[in-house]
Design an enzyme around this catalytic site. Structure first.
Site, PDB file in Angstrom:
ATOM      1  CG  HIS A 132     -12.988   4.786   0.057  1.00 60.94           C
ATOM      2  ND1 HIS A 132     -13.541   4.781   1.518  1.00 60.94           N
ATOM      3  CD2 HIS A 132     -12.152   2.991   0.480  1.00 60.94           C
ATOM      4  CE1 HIS A 132     -12.550   3.798   2.409  1.00 60.94           C
ATOM      5  NE2 HIS A 132     -12.647   3.055   1.235  1.00 60.94           N
ATOM      6  CG  ASP A 209     -11.500  10.062  -2.390  1.00 57.94           C
ATOM      7  OD1 ASP A 209     -10.659  10.448  -1.994  1.00 57.94           O
ATOM      8  OD2 ASP A 209     -12.149   9.067  -1.674  1.00 57.94           O
ATOM      9  CD  GLN A 212      -6.669   3.528  -3.926  1.00 57.27           C
ATOM     10  OE1 GLN A 212      -5.938   3.750  -4.394  1.00 57.27           O
ATOM     11  NE2 GLN A 212      -7.029   3.845  -2.891  1.00 57.27           N
ATOM     12  CE  LYS A 235      -6.170   4.652   0.413  1.00 60.06           C
ATOM     13  NZ  LYS A 235      -6.787   3.603   1.155  1.00 60.06           N
ATOM     14  CB  CYS A 373     -14.289   0.534   1.945  1.00 62.74           C
ATOM     15  SG  CYS A 373     -13.426  -0.258   3.436  1.00 62.74           S
TER      16      CYS A 373
HETATM   17  C1  PLP Z   1     -10.637   6.413  -2.919  1.00 62.02           C
HETATM   18  C2  PLP Z   1     -10.507   6.317  -1.650  1.00 62.02           C
HETATM   19  N1  PLP Z   1     -11.475   7.076  -0.795  1.00 62.02           N
HETATM   20  C3  PLP Z   1     -10.874   7.583   0.649  1.00 62.02           C
HETATM   21  C4  PLP Z   1      -9.937   6.466   1.155  1.00 62.02           C
HETATM   22  C5  PLP Z   1      -9.737   6.277   2.357  1.00 62.02           C
HETATM   23  O1  PLP Z   1      -9.552   6.496   2.913  1.00 62.02           O
HETATM   24  P1  PLP Z   1      -8.812   6.803   4.791  1.00 62.02           P
HETATM   25  O2  PLP Z   1      -8.894   4.826   5.050  1.00 62.02           O
HETATM   26  O3  PLP Z   1      -7.440   6.577   4.860  1.00 62.02           O
HETATM   27  O4  PLP Z   1      -9.604   7.725   5.197  1.00 62.02           O
HETATM   28  C6  PLP Z   1      -9.786   5.052   0.266  1.00 62.02           C
HETATM   29  C7  PLP Z   1      -8.988   4.004   1.329  1.00 62.02           C
HETATM   30  O5  PLP Z   1      -9.211   2.397   0.995  1.00 62.02           O
HETATM   31  C8  PLP Z   1     -10.042   5.368  -1.303  1.00 62.02           C
HETATM   32  O6  PLP Z   1      -8.990   4.182  -2.436  1.00 62.02           O
END
Ligand code: PLP
Length: 416
Positions: A132, A209, A212, A235, A373
Site C-alpha cells: 500500500h 504492515d 489487512q 479496519k 492506494c
Molecule cells: C495494507 C494497507 N496498509 C496501509 C494502509 C493504510 O491505512 P491507514 O490509511 O488507516 O493509515 C491500508 C489502508 O487501506 C492498507 O490496506
C-alpha cells in the site's frame, strides 16, 4: 458455526438502505463498520467520562488515563507484544510507518550517529511492489532525504512475491525490509517467516504492515519476530483515526521521537529536552484517547468469536465470490495465493471499473474502485485500476451472490 445473523444485529448501519435497497457493504478493506459496543463506548465517554489523559489530578483525567492504559494492555495482549511499552498508539498504520521511517532517517542524518539501525547515505530499504502507498511512499521520502536507495521486489502473475529477487535485493547495506502481512489488492499473504529470517540473517530490520493481516487471522508479533508492526484500528471494527505501532523495546529505546510536544518529555529547559520513557516518547500531544479506548473495545468485541470460525466463514465468502465472478465473461481476478485474505480484485474487459462500481452502488452494493492506494501494484498487474470486494465477519453468502449478480448486470448493461 459463526452466527452471522446475530453478529449483524451488532452493526446498526447494516440495517440501513441505500437507494431503497438493503446496504451490502463489501468495502471492508478500506474500513470496517462499527459494532454497537464501540459506538456506545465512544458515546458514553463523551457523555460521562471525558478528561485529558496523563495530565490532571482530577477524577476525569485519572479515570480516562486508566482506561487508555487498559486499552494499551488490550492491544498488547491482542498482538502478542511482551510489554505495553512496546505498543505506541498512533492515528493508524500510515502514522505508525512514518514514525519508524522518519525516526531511522533522523538517526542517519545526525552528524554523530554511529547507530547500526540508522538509515544513512548509501544504505537501502527493500519493499515490495504489492505494498500500500503507506508502506512505500514514506520510505521513498526518507530514502531521498538521506541518500539511501529504495528497492522494490516484484510479484508474479499469480500475485506471489518473487522470493529469489527479494532475497537478492537484501544485502549488507539493507537497513530495513518493509513488507505487508497481506496485500490490500491481491490478498496475497507473503511468507513472512521466511522473509523475516532472511532479513535478520543479513542484519536488516523488518517492518510488517499488518493493516489487512491483523483483521484476517490476527498476529503474534513475538512469534513472528518482526521488529516493527503497524496496523489501523478502523479496519478492525474500531474507531477512525486509531491504530498502533509495535516495536521491539531495544529498538524503540534507541530511536529518537518523530514528533515533539506535550506528554512526550521528561524535562524541558531552554537548552535541552529529555524524553519521557516508552511508550510516551512517541506519543506527542493529546492522544486520541477516546479512540484508543474504542479500539480496545473493538478488540474485546472480536475476542468473543473463535478465530478459526471467523476465518472459515470469510474463506467461504472468498471462495463463493471468486467462483461466482469467474463465470462472468471477460472478468479477470488478480491474486491467486491459496492462502489469500478475503479480498477479490478484478477488472472486466471493455468495461471501466468506475462504471461497474457506480452500477453496483445504485444496487446498494459498496465496493472499492480505482488504484486502492497501490499504484505500484496496478503497474505490476498492468492495469489502471480495479474493482475490489473485501469481505468481513458480518457478510453473508447471499450478499456475495448479490455482488456476482450485480457485476453480471453491470457488465451486460455497460457492454451494450
Ligand atoms: C495494507 C494497507 N496498509 C496501509 C494502509 C493504510 O491505512 P491507514 O490509511 O488507516 O493509515 C491500508 C489502508 O487501506 C492498507 O490496506
Amino acid at each position: 458455526m459463526l452466527d452471522v445473523e446475530t453478529i449483524r444485529t451488532d452493526f446498526p448501519i447494516l440495517s440501513r438502505e441505500i437507494y431503497s435497497r438493503p446496504l451490502i457493504y463489501l468495502d471492508n478493506g478500506a474500513t470496517a463498520q462499527k459494532p454497537l459496543r464501540v459506538i456506545e463506548r465512544i458515546d458514553s465517554l463523551h457523555r460521562n467520562l471525558y478528561g485529558n489523559i496523563h495530565r490532571g489530578v482530577h477524577y476525569l483525567s485519572q479515570e480516562c488515563t486508566t482506561l487508555y492504559e487498559q486499552a494499551r494492555e488490550r492491544v498488547r495482549s491482542f498482538i502478542g507484544a511482551a510489554s505495553p511499552q512496546e505498543v505506541i498508539f498512533t492515528s493508524g498504520a500510515t502514522a505508525s510507518i512514518n514514525l519508524v521511517a522518519y525516526s531511522l532517517a533522523q538517526m542517519g542524518l545526525a552528524r554523530d550517529s554511529t547507530s547500526p539501525i540508522a538509515l544513512s547515505p548509501g544504505d537501502n530499504v527493500v519493499a515490495t511492489q504489492m505494498e500500500h502507498h503507506s508502506n512505500f511512499v514514506p520510505w521513498q521520502i526518507v530514502c531521498r532525504m538521506v541518500g539511501a536507495e529504495l528497492r522494490m521486489a516484484p510479484f508474479d502473475e499469480r500475485g506471489m512475491l518473487d522470493m529469489e529477487r527479494l532475497e537478492a535485493m537484501i544485502d549488507g547495506r539493507t537497513r530495513l525490509v518493509a513488507i505487508t502481512q497481506a496485500s490490500n489488492v491481491l490478498g496475497t499473504r507473503p511468507d513472512l517467516e521466511r522473509i523475516i529470517a532472511m532479513a535478520h540473517r543479513r542484519g536488516a530490520l523488518v517492518l510488517v504492515d499488518g493493516c489487512q493481516g491483523v483483521v484476517h487471522g490476527g498476529v503474534d508479533v513475538a512469534a513472528m519476530d518482526c521488529d516493527f508492526y503497524a496496523f489501523s484500528g478502523h479496519k478492525l471494527y474500531g474507531p477512525t483515526g486509531t491504530g498502533a505501532l509495535y516495536g521491539k523495546r531495544e529498538l524503540l529505546e534507541q530511536m529518537p521521537p518523530f514528533m515533539g510536544g506535550g506528554d512526550m518529555v521528561e524535562s524541558v529547559s531552554l537548552e535541552k529536552t529529555t524524553w519521557a520513557n516508552l511508550p510516551l516518547k512517541f506519543e506527542a500531544g493529546t492522544a486520541n484517547f477516546v479512540g484508543a479506548i474504542g479500539l480496545g473495545e473493538a478488540i474485546e468485541w472480536l475476542a468473543q468469536f473463535d478465530p478459526v470460525e471467523v476465518a472459515t466463514h470469510e474463506q467461504m465468502l472468498l471462495e463463493r465470490a471468486t467462483g461466482g465472478l469467474t463465470t462472468i465473461e471477460g472478468l479477470t481476478i488478480y491474486g491467486h495465493d491459496l492462502h489469500k485474505c478475503p479480498i477479490v480484485s478484478f477488472t472486466v474487459e471493455g468495461v471501466h471499473h468506475y462504471d461497474i462500481g457506480m452500477v453496483l452502488d445504485k444496487l446498494g452494493i459498496a465496493v472499492r474502485t480505482g488504484t486502492h492506494c497501490a499504484e505500484p501494484t496496478m503497474l505490476g498487474c498492468r492495469v489502471e485500476g480495479m474493482c475490489r470486494a473485501s469481505m468481513a465477519i458480518y457478510n453473508t453468502a447471499a450478499e456475495v451472490d448479490a455482488l456476482v449478480k450485480g457485476v453480471a448486470l453491470a457488465v451486460n448493461m455497460l457492454r451494450q
